[in-house]
Design an enzyme around this catalytic site. Structure first.
Site, mmCIF file in Angstrom:
data_model
loop_
_atom_site.group_PDB
_atom_site.id
_atom_site.type_symbol
_atom_site.label_atom_id
_atom_site.label_comp_id
_atom_site.label_asym_id
_atom_site.label_seq_id
_atom_site.Cartn_x
_atom_site.Cartn_y
_atom_site.Cartn_z
ATOM 1 N NE ARG A 18 -2.228 -0.925 3.699
ATOM 2 C CZ ARG A 18 -1.893 -2.003 4.385
ATOM 3 N NH1 ARG A 18 -2.148 -3.200 3.882
ATOM 4 N NH2 ARG A 18 -1.299 -1.894 5.555
ATOM 5 N N GLY A 77 10.773 -15.612 5.049
ATOM 6 C CA GLY A 77 10.104 -16.405 6.070
ATOM 7 C C GLY A 77 8.702 -16.808 5.665
ATOM 8 N N PRO A 104 10.960 -21.459 7.553
ATOM 9 C CG PRO A 104 10.374 -23.684 7.206
ATOM 10 C CD PRO A 104 11.567 -22.782 7.337
ATOM 11 C CG ASN A 105 8.885 -20.248 13.602
ATOM 12 O OD1 ASN A 105 9.394 -19.243 14.071
ATOM 13 N ND2 ASN A 105 7.762 -20.760 14.082
ATOM 14 C CG PHE A 106 12.970 -15.803 10.650
ATOM 15 C CD1 PHE A 106 14.255 -16.031 10.205
ATOM 16 C CD2 PHE A 106 12.023 -15.375 9.740
ATOM 17 C CE1 PHE A 106 14.597 -15.840 8.883
ATOM 18 C CE2 PHE A 106 12.342 -15.174 8.411
ATOM 19 C CZ PHE A 106 13.645 -15.410 7.978
ATOM 20 C CG HIS A 133 -0.476 -19.847 13.191
ATOM 21 N ND1 HIS A 133 -0.216 -21.188 13.304
ATOM 22 C CD2 HIS A 133 0.727 -19.227 13.063
ATOM 23 C CE1 HIS A 133 1.095 -21.386 13.237
ATOM 24 N NE2 HIS A 133 1.680 -20.217 13.097
ATOM 25 C CG HIS A 134 -2.986 -14.463 12.902
ATOM 26 N ND1 HIS A 134 -3.431 -14.177 11.629
ATOM 27 C CD2 HIS A 134 -1.647 -14.623 12.795
ATOM 28 C CE1 HIS A 134 -2.423 -14.142 10.793
ATOM 29 N NE2 HIS A 134 -1.314 -14.410 11.460
ATOM 30 C CE LYS A 137 0.158 -20.157 9.249
ATOM 31 N NZ LYS A 137 1.198 -19.328 8.577
#
Length: 243
Positions: A18, A77, A104-106, A133-134, A137
């Site tokens: 945006r 990621g 996949p995950n930091f 997860h939220h 996702k």
């Protein structure tokens, strides 16, 4: 903010979907960086050594070749990448002589979780993974849960209960080589992964909870430092931690 805290790293610019103006003020008050909605233009203006991509799989696959063609390294990621996507990224990196790191995950704790699960998997024949997860996702299951499932089935296939009567289709979750994966999507959650191993008379549960996005930053910074010294594709932060 994480990059600003590192004396050996400098933010070159930013890209956002945006329009947010032509400049982004750095959180440490050190100045502004160029901000753009067009990746190609941003690369032309800033000429970075590394791009950190935290978008989605579709956007990444469109951007990777453009980034690598300019000799720029890539750290990402994003989740939801297929085996074909990873093969394409590997070919792109090798062709251009650049490094691409896919994590996949930091979160360092999530990486340790996967390592512990691999160790435990030798002693159990049943396992379920529950990830939360939220609600926004876009993919399920999570890339982390799939990475865990692949890691613990590298040398074995687990046993899994198959219901004789399924009153509601899909209740048992998804199946990956006997690993049953359940994806929960709810407001109020961030990223949570729980691995439950079962054997007669006992269960073993290993769990990691992401409480804020601060936990991802050490992993991102480590990947940024590492990728400039590598050529080709690296999948997983564990490879950078020698796990």
């Amino acid at each position: 903010a994480a990059v600003c805290r590192e004396s050996d790293l400098t933010l070159a610019g930013g890209v956002c979907l945006r329009p947010r103006g032509e400049k982004l003020t750095l959180p440490d008050g050190s100045g502004d960086i160029p901000l753009n909605t067009n990746l190609e233009q941003a690369l032309e203006v800033t000429s970075p050594q590394v791009v950190v991509d935290l978008t989605n799989s579709e956007t990444l696959m469109k951007s990777a070749s453009l980034i690598a063609s300019r000799g720029i390294h890539l750290v990402t990621g994003v989740s939801g990448l297929t085996e074909l996507d990873l093969k394409t990224l590997e070919q792109t990196a090798n062709k251009q002589g650049t490094g691409i790191i896919v994590c996949p995950n930091f979160a360092l704790g999530a990486v340790v979780l996967q390592h512990l699960a691999k160790e435990a998997s030798r002693f159990f024949d049943y396992v379920d993974i529950v990830e939360k997860h939220h609600e926004a996702k876009i993919d399920s299951p999570s890339g982390t849960s799939l990475a865990i499932a692949k890691a613990i089935t590298a040398k074995k296939t687990f046993q899994s209960n198959v219901s004789e009567k399924e009153n509601l289709p899909g209740t048992r979750g998804g199946d990956y080589k006997g690993v049953t994966i359940h994806a929960v999507r709810l407001p109020g959650t961030s990223a949570h992964h729980e691995i439950v191993f079962g054997a007669p008379g006992q269960t073993l549960t290993v769990r990691h909870d992401t409480l804020s996005r601060d936990c991802y930053m050490p992993g991102v910074i480590k990947a940024v430092r590492e990728v400039v010294n590598r050529q080709g594709l690296v999948v997983g932060l564990d490879k950078l931690l020698d796990l």
